[in-house]
Design an enzyme around this catalytic site. Sequence first.
Site, PDB file in Angstrom:
ATOM      1  N   HIS A  19      -1.439  -5.108   2.764  1.00 37.23           N
ATOM      2  CA  HIS A  19      -0.374  -6.112   2.573  1.00 37.23           C
ATOM      3  C   HIS A  19      -0.754  -7.428   3.263  1.00 37.23           C
ATOM      4  O   HIS A  19      -0.602  -8.504   2.695  1.00 37.23           O
ATOM      5  CB  HIS A  19       0.950  -5.627   3.188  1.00 37.23           C
ATOM      6  CG  HIS A  19       1.577  -4.464   2.491  1.00 37.23           C
ATOM      7  ND1 HIS A  19       1.991  -3.327   3.154  1.00 37.23           N
ATOM      8  CD2 HIS A  19       1.881  -4.258   1.181  1.00 37.23           C
ATOM      9  CE1 HIS A  19       2.517  -2.479   2.282  1.00 37.23           C
ATOM     10  NE2 HIS A  19       2.459  -3.012   1.083  1.00 37.23           N
ATOM     11  N   LYS A  43      16.562   4.813  -1.276  1.00 40.48           N
ATOM     12  CA  LYS A  43      15.415   5.381  -0.555  1.00 40.48           C
ATOM     13  C   LYS A  43      15.801   5.625   0.890  1.00 40.48           C
ATOM     14  O   LYS A  43      16.617   4.907   1.449  1.00 40.48           O
ATOM     15  CB  LYS A  43      14.246   4.388  -0.586  1.00 40.48           C
ATOM     16  CG  LYS A  43      13.358   4.542  -1.798  1.00 40.48           C
ATOM     17  CD  LYS A  43      12.060   3.778  -1.581  1.00 40.48           C
ATOM     18  CE  LYS A  43      11.135   3.854  -2.769  1.00 40.48           C
ATOM     19  NZ  LYS A  43       9.944   3.007  -2.596  1.00 40.48           N
ATOM     20  N   SER A 130       1.255   2.505   1.871  1.00 42.07           N
ATOM     21  CA  SER A 130       2.217   2.802   2.937  1.00 42.07           C
ATOM     22  C   SER A 130       2.534   4.289   2.963  1.00 42.07           C
ATOM     23  O   SER A 130       2.688   4.889   4.019  1.00 42.07           O
ATOM     24  CB  SER A 130       3.511   2.015   2.725  1.00 42.07           C
ATOM     25  OG  SER A 130       3.270   0.637   2.825  1.00 42.07           O
TER      26      SER A 130
HETATM   27  O1  PNS Z   1       6.283  -1.916  -2.562  1.00 40.63           O
HETATM   28  P1  PNS Z   1       6.866  -1.370  -3.831  1.00 40.63           P
HETATM   29  O2  PNS Z   1       7.813  -0.235  -3.504  1.00 40.63           O
HETATM   30  O3  PNS Z   1       5.810  -1.001  -4.829  1.00 40.63           O
HETATM   31  O4  PNS Z   1       7.751  -2.550  -4.477  1.00 40.63           O
HETATM   32  C1  PNS Z   1       8.474  -2.347  -5.661  1.00 40.63           C
HETATM   33  C2  PNS Z   1       9.441  -3.509  -5.931  1.00 40.63           C
HETATM   34  C3  PNS Z   1      10.332  -3.774  -4.737  1.00 40.63           C
HETATM   35  C4  PNS Z   1       8.643  -4.768  -6.222  1.00 40.63           C
HETATM   36  C5  PNS Z   1      10.277  -3.129  -7.189  1.00 40.63           C
HETATM   37  O5  PNS Z   1      10.830  -1.862  -7.011  1.00 40.63           O
HETATM   38  C6  PNS Z   1      11.387  -4.129  -7.477  1.00 40.63           C
HETATM   39  O6  PNS Z   1      11.149  -5.232  -7.919  1.00 40.63           O
HETATM   40  N1  PNS Z   1      12.640  -3.714  -7.188  1.00 40.63           N
HETATM   41  C7  PNS Z   1      13.810  -4.559  -7.313  1.00 40.63           C
HETATM   42  C8  PNS Z   1      14.696  -4.121  -8.491  1.00 40.63           C
HETATM   43  C9  PNS Z   1      14.152  -4.691  -9.756  1.00 40.63           C
HETATM   44  O7  PNS Z   1      14.029  -5.881  -9.947  1.00 40.63           O
HETATM   45  N2  PNS Z   1      13.821  -3.778 -10.694  1.00 40.63           N
HETATM   46  C10 PNS Z   1      13.234  -4.132 -11.952  1.00 40.63           C
HETATM   47  C11 PNS Z   1      11.744  -4.403 -11.790  1.00 40.63           C
HETATM   48  S1  PNS Z   1      10.987  -4.356 -13.342  1.00 40.63           S
END
Ligand code: PNS
Length: 172
Positions: A19, A43, A130
């Site tokens: 990151h 989560k 992570s």
């Molecule tokens: O570090 P991660 O868990 O891979 O991040 C995933 C993240 C936070 C980028 C994704 O889950 C997200 O954008 N969540 C917010 C809800 C959202 O916008 N969902 C639609 C995405 S297509």
Amino acid sequence: MKKVTAIYPGSFDPPTNGHLDLIERGSHIFDELVVAILRNPEKSPLFTVGERRRMLEELTAGFKNIRVDTFGGLTVDYAAKVKAGAVLRGIRALSDYEYELQMALMNRKLRPDLETVFMMPAEQYSYLSSRLVREVAKLGGGISGLVPELVERRLREKLDPGRKLKRNSGGT
Ligand code: PNS
């Protein structure tokens, strides 16, 4: 010239050297980069959002064009709120691509003017996640070199204040 703000959304539970590598790369190509920690009630994270925020703030304190924030709901709505024109995401290996492509295209459907920019972390972090860091640390394996020292300390305190994580990886 128009200034471009990007968001780097994620869970960061915990932040890894992968990151940090991406944050540094992003800081070179965007005028402002907002590291955005998702508040996800579904989560059960190892670190609270507040703990992750404090770690990331400390780790990015040396960068003038980076700030850390938290968000709930859709990434595209948060991007609009902070007037970001781009979403930064890391791609480590081919296996990341399908999920990232799906997300990028869904985000484009929701907000066509928001671009997703993929960057590759340094190759030594291409296997790092992570989830694996949490698992190895929980089982007492060494994680130095995979996460910043600050994160290693926090993990040690969080998982078992009495137990010492091995300093070097390679142990079982
Ligand atoms: O570090 P991660 O868990 O891979 O991040 C995933 C993240 C936070 C980028 C994704 O889950 C997200 O954008 N969540 C917010 C809800 C959202 O916008 N969902 C639609 C995405 S297509």
